[in-house]
Scaffold this active site. Structure first.
Site, PDB file in Angstrom:
ATOM      1  N   ASP A  61       0.814  -1.184  -0.121  1.00 22.53           N
ATOM      2  CA  ASP A  61      -0.003   0.071   0.028  1.00 22.53           C
ATOM      3  C   ASP A  61       0.734   1.364   0.003  1.00 22.53           C
ATOM      4  OD1 ASP A  61      -2.208  -1.741   0.224  1.00 22.53           O
ATOM      5  OD2 ASP A  61      -2.103  -1.800   2.288  1.00 22.53           O
ATOM      6  N   HIS A  84       4.428  20.683   5.602  1.00 20.92           N
ATOM      7  CA  HIS A  84       3.228  21.025   4.767  1.00 20.92           C
ATOM      8  C   HIS A  84       2.234  19.672   4.767  1.00 20.92           C
ATOM      9  CE1 HIS A  84       5.940  19.162   1.667  1.00 20.92           C
ATOM     10  NE2 HIS A  84       5.063  18.836   1.185  1.00 20.92           N
ATOM     11  N   HIS A  89       5.141  13.751   3.146  1.00 19.99           N
ATOM     12  CA  HIS A  89       5.446  14.298   4.305  1.00 19.99           C
ATOM     13  C   HIS A  89       4.958  14.093   5.659  1.00 19.99           C
ATOM     14  CE1 HIS A  89       8.581  17.031   2.234  1.00 19.99           C
ATOM     15  NE2 HIS A  89       8.048  16.775   1.075  1.00 19.99           N
ATOM     16  N   ASP A 173       9.224  21.459   1.020  1.00 16.16           N
ATOM     17  CA  ASP A 173       9.024  21.754  -0.427  1.00 16.16           C
ATOM     18  C   ASP A 173       8.521  22.996  -0.572  1.00 16.16           C
ATOM     19  OD1 ASP A 173       9.592  18.990  -0.948  1.00 16.16           O
ATOM     20  OD2 ASP A 173       7.429  18.209  -1.309  1.00 16.16           O
ATOM     21  N   ASP A 205      15.495  21.766  -1.137  1.00 17.94           N
ATOM     22  CA  ASP A 205      14.459  20.971  -1.843  1.00 17.94           C
ATOM     23  C   ASP A 205      14.934  20.558  -3.295  1.00 17.94           C
ATOM     24  OD1 ASP A 205      12.157  19.732  -3.444  1.00 17.94           O
ATOM     25  OD2 ASP A 205      11.068  21.424  -3.359  1.00 17.94           O
ATOM     26  N   ALA A 242      -5.382  14.711  -3.871  1.00 14.46           N
ATOM     27  CA  ALA A 242      -6.499  14.947  -3.052  1.00 14.46           C
ATOM     28  C   ALA A 242      -6.112  16.098  -2.081  1.00 14.46           C
ATOM     29  CB  ALA A 242      -7.056  13.915  -2.145  1.00 14.46           C
ATOM     30  N   HIS A 244      -4.222  19.018  -3.330  1.00 15.28           N
ATOM     31  CA  HIS A 244      -4.048  20.075  -4.148  1.00 15.28           C
ATOM     32  C   HIS A 244      -4.702  21.434  -4.062  1.00 15.28           C
ATOM     33  CE1 HIS A 244      -1.700  22.402  -6.809  1.00 15.28           C
ATOM     34  NE2 HIS A 244      -1.048  21.389  -7.518  1.00 15.28           N
ATOM     35  N   VAL A 374       1.656  22.939 -13.312  1.00  8.70           N
ATOM     36  CA  VAL A 374       2.872  23.611 -13.062  1.00  8.70           C
ATOM     37  C   VAL A 374       3.561  22.845 -11.668  1.00  8.70           C
ATOM     38  CG1 VAL A 374       2.713  25.862 -13.985  1.00  8.70           C
ATOM     39  CG2 VAL A 374       2.209  25.568 -11.579  1.00  8.70           C
ATOM     40  N   GLY A 376       5.357  22.036  -7.997  1.00 12.45           N
ATOM     41  CA  GLY A 376       5.324  22.907  -6.936  1.00 12.45           C
ATOM     42  C   GLY A 376       6.986  23.006  -6.263  1.00 12.45           C
ATOM     43  N   HIS A 377       7.849  22.985  -7.021  1.00 14.10           N
ATOM     44  CA  HIS A 377       9.217  22.917  -6.912  1.00 14.10           C
ATOM     45  C   HIS A 377       9.966  23.884  -7.322  1.00 14.10           C
ATOM     46  CE1 HIS A 377       8.348  19.136  -4.469  1.00 14.10           C
ATOM     47  NE2 HIS A 377       7.633  18.801  -5.365  1.00 14.10           N
TER      48      HIS A 377
END
Length: 561
Positions: A61, A84, A89, A173, A205, A242, A244, A374, A376-377
């Site tokens: 899983d 976050h 994380h 991040d 990051d 789920a 974002h 786009v 996130g980093h």
């Protein structure tokens, strides 16, 4: 750049006044982020995430960090700080708290709301400590300051940790979007102020370190998303992580503008968006979000569905729609919008889903054919900016595969950080900051811990190998009745064949090999049942390889009479 050496042994005792940094996940991989700091006999954990399994890990899983190196020191942990609310994380927190429930969990409002909901499913009531950017809090010998950073989820924080050994800054991040949807930009003024104070170790990051230039602003996606909502002839089905929240906000705004009602599909999506809405991170116009049942009565042109599954996870809603195993039946004229990136290693499953949806007549809009996502980093340009602003003494790239870590280290060196002060570490490598210098001094266990159903850590590499063998080669069960007096078969053996490329009749041709093995055993006086089972296993396995070039798992059952 200093590399960890394979010959690193057990770490020595931490020198008095030093700061020890050990990543138990997140290095050499995307996910499972967890870093443990040690100072003056106390531990501080930054993040505790999960890694999602790949195709060669069937039945798994999620994958956890290995807690074995801190298990006998759980009482020394002063807090677990979450940067976050993404799964990579926070996903491991329930498993850490099962080992000690009262560890304070520190994070921003949205992050704590997400983890609290997750912990409720595990029947854990956590000790939560809410913080926000600009605040300073002490936990044991660690003095923490929280800094706002922009990421693909609201409320991201970088953490500055002041200790007797020096100042450590972990970005979490982050990226440097100058026009973020929530107007909360990465606080470079705070980074500069910390740089003035002197950052002794900078954990940055690395995920996008190989990407040149700057990460595009989220606002640049609006035209492509609006085009989909304006031009789609029938329903719009949006797939996203789920968590974002920013992307879902853009989808809700476009739906409101083009008169489409929205329903959330999938347990985690419904739960997270409910939390985000309640706490004010998601602005939902009145009457826009409705129950799935209400949508069924509406014309297709007025419908938008938001579900999980943009990474091709087998059970997520989108994969099930592609397999015709979901109540939502994809049809001609539907538009599916994949509003997310591809996690490395998942590309094949995502393309499989895209092909499945296209087959049923859907128009699939994704990162490859439209500007709908786009990252996130921070890209290379942003990382260079950060190094120039912070001017750290030592750098330890984190969060990324090896190519990302190295690219990030190269950027640090280009901005003037001395090469021998850039530490490229692997999971489990122990890095000590002593007298202003960071270097690798040892290694602790940091292997994969597999969660499979209700078990944690019981699935091993060996059992995964068995699962792959079962999937690829099949299984042959041999039931043999052996006459204990003669050591010969009392009657022809029974075969049960599953997944082996040939039928039972073909396998019956292995009987001479079994008889020969038993005769040899009888001649040598071998009559123990377990030994006979091993002989039969070897005889059938060798026969299968010799005649069919296959390595099935052989399960022998010897009945003595």
């Amino acid at each position: 750049m200093s590399h960890p050496h394979p010959e690193l042994g057990r770490p020595p005792k931490l020198p008095r006044g030093g700061l020890r940094v050990t990543a138990l996940g997140g290095l050499g991989e995307i996910g499972r982020n967890m870093t443990v700091l040690e100072h003056e006999g106390k531990l501080l954990v930054i993040d505790c995430g999960v890694l999602f399994p790949e195709e060669h890990q069937p039945g798994v899983d999620v994958i956890l960090p290995d807690f074995s190196s801190i298990r006998d020191r759980l009482q020394d942990i002063v807090a677990v700080v979450l940067t976050h609310g993404h799964e990579d994380h926070i996903g491991g927190v329930p498993y850490l708290l099962k080992e000690r429930q009262d560890i304070p969990v520190v994070g921003s409002k949205l992050t704590l709301a997400f983890i609290e909901a997750k912990l409720k499913e595990h029947h854990i009531i956590p000790k939560l400590v809410e913080v926000k950017e600009g605040q300073r809090r002490g936990f044991g010998p660690f003095d923490l300051e929280f800094v706002a950073v922009n990421h693909s989820i609201p409320d991201g924080l970088a953490v500055a940790v002041r200790t007797g050994a020096g100042l450590l800054l972990a970005t979490g991040d982050f990226k440097m979007d100058q026009f973020p949807l929530d107007n909360r930009i990465t606080d470079l003024r705070a980074f500069a102020r910390l740089g003035e104070e002197g950052v002794d170790l900078f954990l940055t990051d690395s995920t996008n370190a190989e990407v040149p230039g700057f990460t595009v602003s989220e606002t640049e996606l609006n035209p492509a998303i609006e085009t989909v909502f304006r031009t789609a002839p029938r329903r719009v089905i949006v797939s996203s992580f789920a968590s974002h929240v920013h992307r879902i906000q853009q989808v809700l705004d476009a739906a409101a503008k083009y008169n489409r009602k929205v329903a959330f599909v999938g347990r985690s999506m419904v739960r997270n968006m409910g939390i985000a809405r309640e706490l004010g991170y998601l602005d939902v116009p009145k009457g826009l979000v409705v129950d799935l049942k209400q949508l069924e009565k509406m014309p297709d042109k007025q419908i938008a569905l938001v579900c999980t599954g943009s990474q091709g996870e087998p059970m997520a809603a989108l994969s099930r729609m592609a397999n015709r195993d979901h109540m939502i039946r994809i049809g001609e004229g539907d538009t599916v919008l994949l509003a997310s990136s591809l996690i490395p290693g998942n590309e094949n499953s995502v393309y499989r889903v895209i092909n499945g949806l296209t087959r049923w007549g859907a128009n699939v809009v994704h990162k490859g054919n439209a500007k709908v996502h786009v990252s996130g980093h921070a890209s290379a340009g942003e990382l260079a900016y950060c190094y120039n602003i912070v001017q750290p003494s030592n750098v330890m790239p984190v969060h990324g595969e090896w190519r990302h870590l190295r690219a990030n280290g190269d950027i640090a060196i280009k901005t003037g950080v001395e090469p021998d002060r850039v530490v490229l570490a692997d999971n489990g490598v122990v890095v000590d900051l002593v007298d202003g210098r960071a270097k690798a001094v040892g290694k602790v266990a940091a292997g994969y811990v597999y969660v499979s159903g209700t078990t944690v850590g019981q699935v091993t590499e060996a059992s995964l190998k068995d699962r792959l063998t079962l999937a690829a080669e099949g299984v042959i069960t041999v039931v043999a009745i052996v006459d204990t007096r003669t050591g010969q078969l009392a009657e022809p053996p029974d075969f049960l064949v599953r997944g082996f490329a040939h039928d039972t009749e073909a396998v019956e041709k292995s009987v001479p090999a079994i008889e020969a093995a038993l005769a040899k055993a009888a001649g040598e006086g071998v009559g123990d049942r377990r030994q006979l089972e091993e002989l039969i296993t070897r005889a059938v396995a060798q026969w299968a390889w010799r005649t069919h070039r296959r390595n099935p798992i052989v399960l022998p059952v010897v009945i003595e009479e």
